[in-house]
Write a protein that holds these residues in place. Structure first.
Motif, PDB file in Angstrom:
ATOM      1  N   GLN A   1       0.816  -1.199   0.000  1.00 41.49           N
ATOM      2  CA  GLN A   1       0.000   0.000   0.000  1.00 41.49           C
ATOM      3  C   GLN A   1       0.857   1.260   0.000  1.00 41.49           C
ATOM      4  O   GLN A   1       0.628   2.189  -0.759  1.00 41.49           O
TER       5      GLN A   1
ATOM      6  N   GLU B   1       1.402  -3.476  -6.359  1.00 38.63           N
ATOM      7  CA  GLU B   1       0.379  -4.513  -6.219  1.00 38.63           C
ATOM      8  C   GLU B   1       0.845  -5.552  -5.213  1.00 38.63           C
ATOM      9  O   GLU B   1       2.021  -5.927  -5.188  1.00 38.63           O
ATOM     10  N   LEU B   2      -0.084  -6.023  -4.409  1.00 42.12           N
ATOM     11  CA  LEU B   2       0.193  -7.131  -3.501  1.00 42.12           C
ATOM     12  C   LEU B   2      -0.260  -8.404  -4.203  1.00 42.12           C
ATOM     13  O   LEU B   2      -1.451  -8.610  -4.398  1.00 42.12           O
ATOM     14  N   VAL B   3       0.676  -9.233  -4.617  1.00 43.57           N
ATOM     15  CA  VAL B   3       0.292 -10.396  -5.411  1.00 43.57           C
ATOM     16  C   VAL B   3       0.555 -11.697  -4.664  1.00 43.57           C
ATOM     17  O   VAL B   3       1.394 -11.762  -3.773  1.00 43.57           O
TER      18      VAL B   3
END
Lengths: 485, 316
Positions: free
Chosen positions: A244, A249-251
């Motif tokens: 964040q 991107e949190l993948v």
């Protein structure tokens, strides 16, 4: 609060007061603050901190607690203060150390000069659980393998700061360091006026810059992603937090795919989109089922292939953990001299290597006064603390040592320094360590402070949050001209 | 936006809506039983609506009030509790996307259902429980509408919600038809009450009365619930919403075509003829197939090959 009952002793270094109960340099404002606050006021501030933790949703996860796996973050409101003058030396020492460690990792996967020159024993690497033969011959961008390092520091009875261990795989805790600062700004605003505290909230920006600098496609906006094992991982809060704050991107593994061109793509609603840098928060062995653990569903098939071709950068690089081994640790001062031609600024805790027959004998004879640690564990698991263990456990430890000496190192007991901590009805000294975070890409960076972990139980030396430890905000304070600090 | 995140938003929207629909369905049927004590098939028809008679038959011998309610409230897969649990799970894994309060609400809903669901097994505690669930769902929907930008994430929530809604409306209509086709079970004098009940289970009674001036009759009710463009639970309105959301997304051609097709089918049907020739049931079957086709198209276009097995199983 009255600090008269605050106990100090000659064999433990208290960071607030000397054995004569005088404020140490730089601690004047904090001592005054504690003296002028009543227990009721401090408890009120503690309640505010707890409220902030709940509303900010700062939690950590403990394994195997069934339904209720998110716990609120344990935080002590009294900050730990370190003077900038001392910190600058520590910063230099940490940068020096990570620079040498990266040269070492790059060396052992390529020319192996340090082994040929007989500065470290040949079988040291072969027996390291984190040596990855798949990485031999690899040359990551800038020659850097460990881009993010969390180094644990402790302070002995005479005040000397030692390096306890380097975490080069997936060190965690930085989000808590940042959140701790947020909380203390809310609950101790007036102390921020009295001290000049170095800010630390630029860490996510620095991390993003470090990660960008290793992108295989140098351009303005490299696609950086954070790869998490998922919601059930104990550090998921941190993964989500960092993604964040970096705008990345949190993948999860299932979101990524390696194409026929050996490039990594993420699956988005727009279609496949190329990924340049992966800040991976999963262990080496789960990264790529084609190469490592075949059953891993957390990783991405073909990821190692893409990395070796230089189509994607991984931070930290696979195999960087080779220097994260507690036996390798004992050679770090040697590495600094060998690669940099400098004297180490920060000393190691003296360690006995059990693989050496003479040292093993010494350890076995004096085991009741030593700490024995498994070479490859983290989180304080499997640690043996001589003076506290039962006869049965001591016998068991001796047996383990004889059976597999390479797996252990032993160290004299360092009586971790103490700092004032708000306990049930009083302010009492509690033992602490410190984990600063060091970044290395095209530049080096050290956080202003770090995560101070505190053993909340009186006399305890175990600071791990998974085992009942808490944390504190750490203030690096500038020396103000004319002030008492 | 990650395809996985989009998919979780979509299912979050669907499951919140499903939980509310289940509560509404149980609530209205509990009332209907009081009006039509002699009609035997009411409880069985609720199992038909949720499309899970085989799961029900595996676990229960008798189709009676207690078993049906227990199944609809507590079953691992097809129940209100399961819908709430999955809504929460989808929200939990996308906490950085939805407003923080939305997760808190759905968590609260989950805890409330877990703690109180057994009170609803008996008639005296049921109304309160179901009303609370519906209120919490409304709060959540309102909170999302009030606090979330109308971006891709919110579009997926709305697509999920409206497809689920359209789906439920067709199922309720279908059950109405089934009763009408079995003249021995519903005596002509109860027909009016049955259609009123259909309207009530969709909170459509009041709106119907305001917009349709004739007495409550099958033809007008079916027409209203299938084709009205303004009533939020009418299939026509729901498809309009889905269309609008999809049109804002990239690569929307196939999905938009599928939606247009369904819209044309509904617009073109002759409700009176369908009712007279007892073909309404078949027609509704076709509409449901069209809805399933839209779901497939949404999934294939935007969620890639990510099939969440558990969730796929509960798609009718």
């Amino acid at each position: 609060m009255d600090l008269k009952s605050y106990k100090t002793s000659a064999d433990i270094y208290d960071e607030l007061l000397t054995t004569q109960k005088r404020a140490r340099p730089g601690m004047g404002q904090l001592v005054n603050f504690l003296k002028r606050s009543s227990l009721r006021e401090l408890n009120e501030r503690r309640r505010n901190a707890e409220l902030a933790i709940t509303t900010l949703g700062i939690s950590f996860t403990v394994y195997s607690e069934g339904d209720n796996i998110d716990r609120e973050w344990p935080f002590d409101i009294i900050p730990r203060v370190i003077r900038q003058r001392e910190w600058e030396r520590i910063q230099q020492g940490l940068t020096q150390r990570l620079t040498a460690l990266n040269l070492f990792i790059n060396d052992v996967y390529n020319d192996g000069k340090i082994i040929k020159d007989k500065k470290v024993p040949t079988d040291l690497l072969r027996s390291s659980r984190n040596f990855r033969k798949e990485c031999i011959g690899m040359q990551p961008v800038l020659g850097v393998w460990a881009h993010i390092c969390g180094t644990d520091l402790i302070r002995d009875a005479d005040g000397t700061v030692y390096v306890l261990e380097d975490n080069l795989r997936v060190p965690s805790g930085v989000s808590y360091m940042l959140e701790n600062r947020n909380i203390s700004k809310r609950v101790l605003p007036e102390l921020f006026e009295e001290y000049h505290i170095l800010p630390m909230d630029d860490y996510p920006t620095q991390l993003f810059d470090t990660l960008s600098s290793i992108s295989p496609r140098p351009k303005d906006f490299p696609e950086v992603v954070v790869l998490t094992p998922g919601i059930y991982n104990s550090a998921y809060f941190e993964h989500s937090f960092l993604a964040q704050r970096m705008g990345a991107e949190l993948v999860e593994g299932q979101d990524l795919v390696v194409g026929d061109d050996d490039c990594v793509y993420m699956k988005t609603v727009e279609g496949l989109s190329r990924v340049d840098v992966i800040y991976r928060r999963i262990d080496d062995l789960f990264l790529d089922p084609e190469v490592f653990n075949k059953d891993s569903v957390l990783g991405v098939p073909g990821l190692m292939r893409a990395w070796k071709k230089g189509n994607v950068a991984l931070a930290n690089a696979p195999g960087a953990g080779v220097a994260d081994d507690k036996v390798v640790y004992t050679y770090v001062p040697e590495m600094i001299r060998y690669y940099l031609g400098e004297d180490p600024i920060l000393p190691n805790v003296p360690s006995y290597m059990c693989s050496d027959k003479t040292q093993l004998d010494h350890v076995l004879k004096n085991i009741e006064n030593l700490v024995v640690k498994p070479a490859n564990e983290s989180g304080g698991y499997g640690m043996y603390i001589g003076p506290r263990e039962s006869k049965r456990r001591t016998a068991e430890m001796k047996r383990l040592l004889k059976a597999n000496p390479r797996n252990y190192i032993a160290q004299p007991i360092i009586s971790l320094s103490t700092v004032p901590t708000l306990c049930d009805n009083n302010i009492e000294p509690r033992h602490v360590d410190l984990r600063p975070f060091i970044l290395q890409g095209d530049r080096s960076f050290v956080t202003a402070g770090g995560l101070t972990r505190v053993a909340l139980v009186r006399g305890s030396l175990v600071v791990n949050s998974s085992q009942g430890g808490g944390s504190k905000d750490t203030w690096i304070v500038a020396d103000t001209p004319g002030g008492d600090s | 936006m990650l395809a996985r995140v989009g998919e979780r938003m979509y299912w979050f929207g669907r499951y919140v809506e499903r939980a509310e629909n289940m509560a509404r369905l149980i609530s209205v049927n509990t009332n209907l039983v009081l009006d039509l004590p002699k009609v035997k098939h009411i409880w069985g028809s609720m199992i038909d609506i949720t499309g899970s008679p085989s799961e029900f038959n595996q676990r229960y011998q008798r189709v009676d009030e207690r078993n049906v309610i227990k199944f609809l409230l507590e079953d691992d897969n097809a129940s209100l509790s399961a819908a709430v649990r999955r809504a929460r799970e989808n929200a939990r894994t996308t906490r950085e996307i939805i407003p923080a309060e939305a997760f808190e609400r759905v968590n609260e809903l989950h805890l409330y259902v877990k703690k109180n669901v057994d009170k609803a097994l008996r008639r005296e505690g049921r109304h309160r429980f179901l009303a609370d669930v519906m209120n919490l769902c409304h709060q959540l929907t309102g909170l999302l509408a009030g606090n979330m930008s109308g971006d891709t994430a919110y579009n997926f929530i709305k697509i999920g919600r409206n497809l689920e809604r359209a789906d439920m409306t067709t199922r309720i209509l279908d059950v109405g038809c089934l009763h009408l086709m079995q003249p021995d079970t519903v005596v002509a004098e109860y027909e009016n009450i049955l259609w009123m009940n259909v309207l009530r289970s969709l909170t459509a009674y009041q709106m119907y009365r305001q917009h349709v001036h004739d007495r409550v009759n099958g033809e007008d009710v079916v027409d209203f619930l299938l084709r009205d463009m303004k009533f939020p639970r009418a299939v026509g309105h729901c498809l309009g919403e889905v269309y609008e959301c999809c049109a804002q997304l990239p690569r929307q051609d196939a999905t938009v075509r599928a939606i247009s097709h369904a819209q044309r089918v509904i617009a073109g049907c002759d409700v009176a003829a369908l009712l007279n020739s007892a073909k309404l049931h078949e027609f509704i079957d076709d509409v449901q197939l069209d809805l399933a086709e839209i779901h497939r198209s949404v999934r294939d276009t935007w969620f890639g090959a990510q099939v969440v097995v558990e969730q796929e199983q509960t798609q009718a």
